[in-house]
Design an enzyme around this catalytic site. Structure first.
Site, PDB file in Angstrom:
ATOM      1  CE  LYS A  31      96.406  63.104 -53.277  1.00 20.10           C
ATOM      2  NZ  LYS A  31      97.257  62.213 -52.470  1.00 20.10           N
ATOM      3  CG  HIS A  54     102.633  77.917 -49.837  1.00 22.34           C
ATOM      4  ND1 HIS A  54     101.377  78.419 -50.069  1.00 22.34           N
ATOM      5  CD2 HIS A  54     102.961  77.214 -50.937  1.00 22.34           C
ATOM      6  CE1 HIS A  54     100.967  78.036 -51.280  1.00 22.34           C
ATOM      7  NE2 HIS A  54     101.904  77.309 -51.822  1.00 22.34           N
ATOM      8  CG  HIS A  55     104.195  74.666 -42.860  1.00 24.43           C
ATOM      9  ND1 HIS A  55     103.318  73.963 -43.641  1.00 24.43           N
ATOM     10  CD2 HIS A  55     104.880  73.744 -42.143  1.00 24.43           C
ATOM     11  CE1 HIS A  55     103.463  72.665 -43.396  1.00 24.43           C
ATOM     12  NE2 HIS A  55     104.413  72.509 -42.498  1.00 24.43           N
ATOM     13  CB  SER A 106     107.871  61.028 -52.249  1.00 26.56           C
ATOM     14  OG  SER A 106     107.107  60.323 -53.187  1.00 26.56           O
ATOM     15  CE  LYS A 152      99.026  61.287 -45.999  1.00 29.85           C
ATOM     16  NZ  LYS A 152      98.565  60.619 -47.227  1.00 29.85           N
ATOM     17  CE  LYS A 179     107.068  64.444 -53.145  1.00 32.73           C
ATOM     18  NZ  LYS A 179     106.178  64.083 -54.244  1.00 32.73           N
TER      19      LYS A 179
HETATM   20  P1  NAD Z   1      95.476  52.337 -57.196  1.00 29.64           P
HETATM   21  O1  NAD Z   1      94.778  52.983 -58.331  1.00 29.64           O
HETATM   22  O2  NAD Z   1      96.796  51.701 -57.422  1.00 29.64           O
HETATM   23  O3  NAD Z   1      94.535  51.191 -56.541  1.00 29.64           O
HETATM   24  C1  NAD Z   1      93.248  51.395 -56.069  1.00 29.64           C
HETATM   25  C2  NAD Z   1      92.526  50.056 -56.107  1.00 29.64           C
HETATM   26  O4  NAD Z   1      91.261  50.192 -55.469  1.00 29.64           O
HETATM   27  C3  NAD Z   1      92.271  49.549 -57.522  1.00 29.64           C
HETATM   28  O5  NAD Z   1      92.686  48.199 -57.639  1.00 29.64           O
HETATM   29  C4  NAD Z   1      90.752  49.698 -57.675  1.00 29.64           C
HETATM   30  O6  NAD Z   1      90.174  48.744 -58.557  1.00 29.64           O
HETATM   31  C5  NAD Z   1      90.289  49.508 -56.249  1.00 29.64           C
HETATM   32  N1  NAD Z   1      88.963  50.071 -55.998  1.00 29.64           N
HETATM   33  C6  NAD Z   1      88.421  51.186 -56.515  1.00 29.64           C
HETATM   34  N2  NAD Z   1      87.178  51.371 -56.036  1.00 29.64           N
HETATM   35  C7  NAD Z   1      86.942  50.340 -55.199  1.00 29.64           C
HETATM   36  C8  NAD Z   1      85.843  49.972 -54.403  1.00 29.64           C
HETATM   37  N3  NAD Z   1      84.726  50.694 -54.364  1.00 29.64           N
HETATM   38  N4  NAD Z   1      85.944  48.845 -53.661  1.00 29.64           N
HETATM   39  C9  NAD Z   1      87.072  48.093 -53.682  1.00 29.64           C
HETATM   40  N5  NAD Z   1      88.145  48.406 -54.426  1.00 29.64           N
HETATM   41  C10 NAD Z   1      88.072  49.503 -55.171  1.00 29.64           C
HETATM   42  O7  NAD Z   1      95.530  53.458 -56.067  1.00 29.64           O
HETATM   43  P2  NAD Z   1      96.522  53.522 -54.827  1.00 29.64           P
HETATM   44  O8  NAD Z   1      97.684  54.333 -55.226  1.00 29.64           O
HETATM   45  O9  NAD Z   1      96.683  52.174 -54.270  1.00 29.64           O
HETATM   46  O10 NAD Z   1      95.665  54.442 -53.830  1.00 29.64           O
HETATM   47  C11 NAD Z   1      94.656  53.897 -52.986  1.00 29.64           C
HETATM   48  C12 NAD Z   1      94.406  54.847 -51.838  1.00 29.64           C
HETATM   49  O11 NAD Z   1      95.642  55.054 -51.120  1.00 29.64           O
HETATM   50  C13 NAD Z   1      93.928  56.236 -52.225  1.00 29.64           C
HETATM   51  O12 NAD Z   1      93.067  56.720 -51.211  1.00 29.64           O
HETATM   52  C14 NAD Z   1      95.203  57.062 -52.220  1.00 29.64           C
HETATM   53  O13 NAD Z   1      94.959  58.447 -52.010  1.00 29.64           O
HETATM   54  C15 NAD Z   1      95.920  56.449 -51.041  1.00 29.64           C
HETATM   55  N6  NAD Z   1      97.376  56.660 -51.041  1.00 29.64           N
HETATM   56  C16 NAD Z   1      98.152  56.238 -52.062  1.00 29.64           C
HETATM   57  C17 NAD Z   1      99.541  56.428 -52.003  1.00 29.64           C
HETATM   58  C18 NAD Z   1     100.475  55.907 -53.062  1.00 29.64           C
HETATM   59  O14 NAD Z   1     101.705  55.980 -52.852  1.00 29.64           O
HETATM   60  N7  NAD Z   1     100.002  55.361 -54.156  1.00 29.64           N
HETATM   61  C19 NAD Z   1     100.101  57.084 -50.896  1.00 29.64           C
HETATM   62  C20 NAD Z   1      99.276  57.494 -49.853  1.00 29.64           C
HETATM   63  C21 NAD Z   1      97.909  57.272 -49.938  1.00 29.64           C
END
Ligand code: NAD
Length: 478
Positions: free
Chosen positions: A112, A70-71, A369, A100, A76
């Site tokens: 989260k 909470h700094h 965001s 981040k 978010k």
């Molecule tokens: P998403 O659900 O849109 O996509 C994830 C994809 O990974 C899916 O297509 C799924 O089928 C695939 N997948 C799952 N398990 C798998 C495996 N073992 N091998 C290969 N593919 C696999 O999710 P996202 O939003 O793209 O998030 C993906 C990662 O990015 C997560 O770690 C998330 O925390 C991180 N992230 C997302 C955002 C965002 O804006 N969405 C921002 C920062 C970080």
């Protein structure tokens, strides 16, 4: 599954790994142990369970919201919908959000959320019930609000879920002017922002482009500078993976491999990302795509194929001591959170590679965001007040220069120079600026002391210093 303790068999070490990284980086700062402990700890961990109606009975859903620091306010972070989610993972992801945000100078603390379900096993109506009930539980405990804690999409959730959260929050807080700022990643029609959907992937692509632009670092890893012709494998064709691949190929790279849940495809001459995406949409799988030269049943086999850069963009713990030596890439750009274990990272660096760490590489999402939240608080789209004014000023300038020089621009040249910036252009420019500046800030720290060792440690050093200043300025009260 043990119903009373559903996470009993699924403890991970993700939060421990993030803390290990923190402890190592903390050696290169000058803060006292108590302050470091305060920065590292998760301030609030809310674990709850709630019922939904399923068939003729109930089903109990496990869920979490963690506010790590909470700094800065609000906190978010996204909400993950996954049957693998557990408390350790949500704590780790919340902590990564804190670091981040500090790295990219976004004035939020980290948070989260997690809902322990496989969305594929629920109807749209059930997913809506789960999302709305989750939101109500957060409202009851004051764990959501535009100045308190602002969720966003993550693995398994997207604009649809953010709309349900926004509507639930606004309905439960009638008359609250800034209610739509309680969640980001909303569709444009519900006061989302242009460019948010693709922001994380665009940010990853800019991060990679920046990394490969530094000749000194590329010499060390044995690559030429520039993205043109660089061979890239992407794991995950979801939000982050798809847009990372799309923008990297737009920047001139070749996407040679795509790895998904169901397997992997590879073509050393390059894959058409959009065609693969459409193929998966219509058949449910990337396998069977006609443009692939090789197919693998196992996603891991795909990641071990020849390439220059690997972008894991699916889940954590994908690159471990088991497979890191088989990875041919010289650069890993972490689109996902926590895809590389600390042990694997050490081996990768020893073998002459470099890792662009998650807490910087995927920060494009939270950056945009932040822009969406600002838009919601100001109740006006970026560019709306000044676009026409800018165009008129530019036009006057062009007319004047043409008059003085006697040279006339072509209609296309004239239109390009005169045009005022749209919301999307402003968002993309703010994102690009953030990613470029932050990369070089991290790299400066990395170069300042060889013992820092990795870009991840350098990013963490920078983050700790910024968060420490906030805590010191705030003081302690009561
Ligand atoms: P998403 O659900 O849109 O996509 C994830 C994809 O990974 C899916 O297509 C799924 O089928 C695939 N997948 C799952 N398990 C798998 C495996 N073992 N091998 C290969 N593919 C696999 O999710 P996202 O939003 O793209 O998030 C993906 C990662 O990015 C997560 O770690 C998330 O925390 C991180 N992230 C997302 C955002 C965002 O804006 N969405 C921002 C920062 C970080």
């Amino acid at each position: 599954m043990n119903i009373n303790n559903p996470t009993a068999n699924q403890e991970t070490h993700f939060f421990g790994d993030v803390c290990k990284n923190f402890d190592y980086a903390a050696q290169f700062t000058k803060h006292d142990a108590g302050l470091l402990d305060q920065i590292k700890s998760c301030n609030s961990v809310y674990r709850f369970r709630f019922p939904i109606r399923k068939g003729n009975g109930f089903e109990v859903i496990d869920a979490w919201r963690v506010e790590h620091s909470h700094h800065q306010s609000p906190t978010k972070g996204g909400i993950r919908y996954s049957e693998m989610v557990n408390e350790d993972e949500v704590m780790a992801l919340a902590a990564l959000m804190t670091y981040k945000c500090a790295i990219v100078n976004v004035p939020f603390g980290g948070a989260k959320g997690g809902i322990k379900i496989n969305p594929k096993n629920y109807t749209v109506g059930e997913l809506e019930n789960i999302t709305r009930r989750y939101t109500v539980e957060l409202i009851k405990k004051n764990f959501i609000g535009p100045s308190i804690d602002v969720p966003a999409p993550d693995y398994g959730s997207g604009e649809r879920e953010m709309s349900w959260i926004a509507d639930t929050y606004a309905t439960m807080n009638p008359g609250q002017l800034d209610a739509l700022g309680a969640v980001t990643g909303k569709p444009i029609a519900l006061h989302g922002i242009a460019g948010r959907r693709e922001a994380t992937g665009r940010g990853v692509a800019i991060a990679v482009r920046e990394c490969v632009s530094v000749a000194e670092d590329m010499d060390k890893v044995g690559l030429t500078t520039g993205l043109s012709g660089k061979k890239i494998i992407v794991q995950g064709l979801g939000n982050v993976g798809y847009y990372s691949a799309k923008f990297l190929s737009e920047f001139g790279a070749l996407i040679v491999g795509i790895c998904e849940f169901e397997g992997a495809i590879y073509n050393p001459d390059g894959l058409d990302v959009e065609a693969v995406f459409q193929h998966r949409k219509s058949t449910g799988s990337i396998l069977g795509y006609a443009g692939a030269k090789q197919e693998f049943k196992n996603t891991m086999d795909g990641m071990e194929q020849p390439c220059d850069i690997l972008v894991p963009a699916a889940l954590e713990n994908q690159i471990t001591v088991e497979n890191v030596r088989n990875i041919k890439a010289k650069i890993i750009a972490e689109g996902a959170n926590g895809p590389t274990s600390p042990e694997a990272e050490a081996i990768f660096y020893q073998n002459g590679g470099i890792i662009i760490p998650d807490m910087y590489a995927n920060a494009g999402g939270v950056t945009v965001s932040y822009f969406e939240w600002l838009k919601n608080l100001s109740h006006v789209a970026f560019g709306r007040m000044n676009r026409r004014f800018e165009e008129n000023s530019n036009l006057n300038l062009v007319n004047m220069v043409e008059g003085i020089t006697g040279i006339s621009l072509t209609p296309i040249q004239r239109a390009t120079i005169v045009k005022g910036a749209s919301e999307l252009e402003l968002v993309n420019s703010g994102l690009e600026d953030t990613m470029i500046r932050s990369y070089h800030e991290i790299r400066e720290i990395y170069k300042s002391n060889p013992a820092i060792g990795t870009l991840r440690n350098a990013a963490m050093v920078g983050a700790i210093n910024k968060i420490a200043v906030s805590y010191q300025n705030l003081g302690v009260w009561p």
